[in-house]
Design an enzyme around this catalytic site. Structure first.
Site, PDB file in Angstrom:
ATOM      1  N   GLN A  29       0.754  -7.065  12.166  1.00  9.71           N
ATOM      2  CA  GLN A  29       1.693  -7.979  11.488  1.00  9.71           C
ATOM      3  C   GLN A  29       1.401  -8.266  10.025  1.00  9.71           C
ATOM      4  O   GLN A  29       2.140  -9.043   9.424  1.00  9.71           O
ATOM      5  CB  GLN A  29       1.770  -9.341  12.210  1.00  9.71           C
ATOM      6  CG  GLN A  29       2.411  -9.312  13.557  1.00  9.71           C
ATOM      7  CD  GLN A  29       3.138 -10.601  13.872  1.00  9.71           C
ATOM      8  OE1 GLN A  29       4.358 -10.626  13.822  1.00  9.71           O
ATOM      9  NE2 GLN A  29       2.442 -11.655  14.170  1.00  9.71           N
ATOM     10  N   ASP A  30       0.343  -7.717   9.464  1.00  8.65           N
ATOM     11  CA  ASP A  30       0.102  -8.043   8.052  1.00  8.65           C
ATOM     12  C   ASP A  30      -0.542  -6.871   7.312  1.00  8.65           C
ATOM     13  O   ASP A  30      -1.511  -7.050   6.566  1.00  8.65           O
ATOM     14  CB  ASP A  30      -0.751  -9.313   7.942  1.00  8.65           C
ATOM     15  CG  ASP A  30      -0.459 -10.093   6.666  1.00  8.65           C
ATOM     16  OD1 ASP A  30       0.556  -9.788   5.995  1.00  8.65           O
ATOM     17  OD2 ASP A  30      -1.240 -11.000   6.341  1.00  8.65           O
ATOM     18  N   VAL A  31       0.027  -5.674   7.523  1.00 11.23           N
ATOM     19  CA  VAL A  31      -0.472  -4.491   6.819  1.00 11.23           C
ATOM     20  C   VAL A  31      -0.012  -4.586   5.364  1.00 11.23           C
ATOM     21  O   VAL A  31       1.190  -4.657   5.085  1.00 11.23           O
ATOM     22  CB  VAL A  31       0.079  -3.196   7.466  1.00 11.23           C
ATOM     23  CG1 VAL A  31      -0.362  -1.969   6.679  1.00 11.23           C
ATOM     24  CG2 VAL A  31      -0.365  -3.080   8.920  1.00 11.23           C
TER      25      VAL A  31
END
Ligand SMILES: Nc1ncnc2c1ncn2[C@@H]1O[C@H](COP(=O)(O)OP(=O)(O)OP(=O)(O)O)[C@@H](O)[C@H]1O
Length: 327
Positions: free
Chosen positions: A136-138
């Site tokens: 969810q936070d690449v």
């Protein structure tokens, strides 16, 4: 008289100096009981006081200790909750991919270097997806670099799909379905990887915008300029796959593993099979968690300066559900 502040030292660790400050924690370079240098992440007091933030930190600690892969930042030890909460992870003296890009002052990375870093990130992501996790936070701020190799870090927003989680993301990298308030999935991570790949190979992000609203409109309705127009040296097969990763519909995107294989193939390597889920996860169960509790066996980057009219940094993490509730 000494000020009445809580003692935030972590037994078993000697703090050396501050590496960085995130929205929720301070990260110190520290030495563990064996003399090994580690990055020690300690939540801010306000993080511990806010239930949602404290739970998010606890989640990060648990998942960091659970996963083990050469391209996922390795966790050594941690305590998920309470006044002595912390997580000790591998220290990356070169910092993040965001730092690396900033140091090149707008110059594109050489193609081979960019492809190698992307292959590593895609490999870490493939591993997480095989275990049923969504990151969810690449983004460049969450990729750590060392000698031309990369590892995916910051599992604060990650969740195991079997257990469920709340959708979130960072506006420059966030998939259209997250902007629409729908669930995140491995495919939304692939979209973020597509943004990262486009940025590294093309020298600019696919969508620009000074405000959250601008970025939302761009990600929902516009198509990025062809990658080959920005950088004709990018192999066609890579450009095509990166553009597919940026497809508006999740079902039209390739898997992270297809990106990994393609990056490796153009680097002239025969991609090894990362193996089916059972191989990534011995016995079909999630990998055994490492020690959670007291110290075990054994530091916002400058890339996201823009601010939305609401004062929210558009480069920071965004939770569309929370936003809808408050607006
Ligand atoms: N393993 C590490 N090695 C070297 N530096 C690190 C490491 N982990 C974190 N840092 C530094 O500390 C900074 C803050 O870390 P991080 O972004 O993980 O904190 P955070 O509180 O989770 O942030 P946010 O909540 O905004 O995501 C990073 O930008 C980086 O400069």
């Amino acid at each position: 008289m000494a000020p009445m502040t809580a003692d935030r030292s972590i037994p078993g660790y000697k703090l050396l100096h501050l590496l960085g400050r995130g929205h929720t924690s301070l990260v110190h370079l520290a030495q563990d009981a064996r003399g090994q240098q580690v990055a020690l992440k300690i939540p801010l007091e306000e993080t511990l006081r806010a239930q949602e933030a404290a739970e998010r930190f606890g989640n990060e600690v648990r998942l960091t200790l659970q996963f083990r892969h050469p391209h996922v930042v390795q966790g050594y030890a941690g305590t998920p909750f309470g006044p002595k909460a912390f997580v000790a992870v591998r220290y990356y003296p070169e910092g993040t991919l965001c730092d690396l890009l900033a140091a090149r002052a707008g110059e594109r990375l050489p193609l081979e270097e960019a492809l190698r870093l992307l292959a590593d990130v895609a490999s870490g992501l493939t591993y997480l997806h095989r275990l049923g996790a969504v990151h969810q936070d690449v983004k460049t701020q969450n990729v750590y670099v060392d000698g031309g190799r990369a590892a995916l870090g910051d599992l604060g927003s990650a969740y195991l799909t079997a257990q469920g989680g709340q959708s979130s993301g960072s506006p420059y990298y966030m998939a259209p379905e997250i902007y629409r308030g729908e669930s995140s999935s491995a495919a939304s991570d692939v979209y973020s990887l597509g943004v990262l790949a486009y940025e590294l190979l093309g020298g600019q992000r696919p969508h620009q915008g000074d405000t959250y609203e601008d970025l939302m409109a761009a990600h929902l309705t516009r198509f990025a300029p062809p990658l080959l127009r920005l950088n004709p040296a990018v192999p066609r097969v890579v450009a095509r796959l990166v553009e597919l990763a940026l497809a508006k519909r999740p079902q039209d995107r390739p898997k992270a593993d297809a990106l990994r294989r393609t990056f490796l193939a153009v680097l002239g390597e025969v991609p090894e099979d990362e193996g089916p889920e059972e191989d990534a996860c011995p016995g079909g169960a999630a990998p055994a968690p490492r020690q959670v509790g007291r110290h075990g066996q054994s530091a916002p980057a400058p890339c996201s300066p823009e601010t939305s009219p609401t004062g929210e940094k558009v480069g920071s993490r965004w939770n569309p559900f929370r936003r809808r509730k408050s607006s």
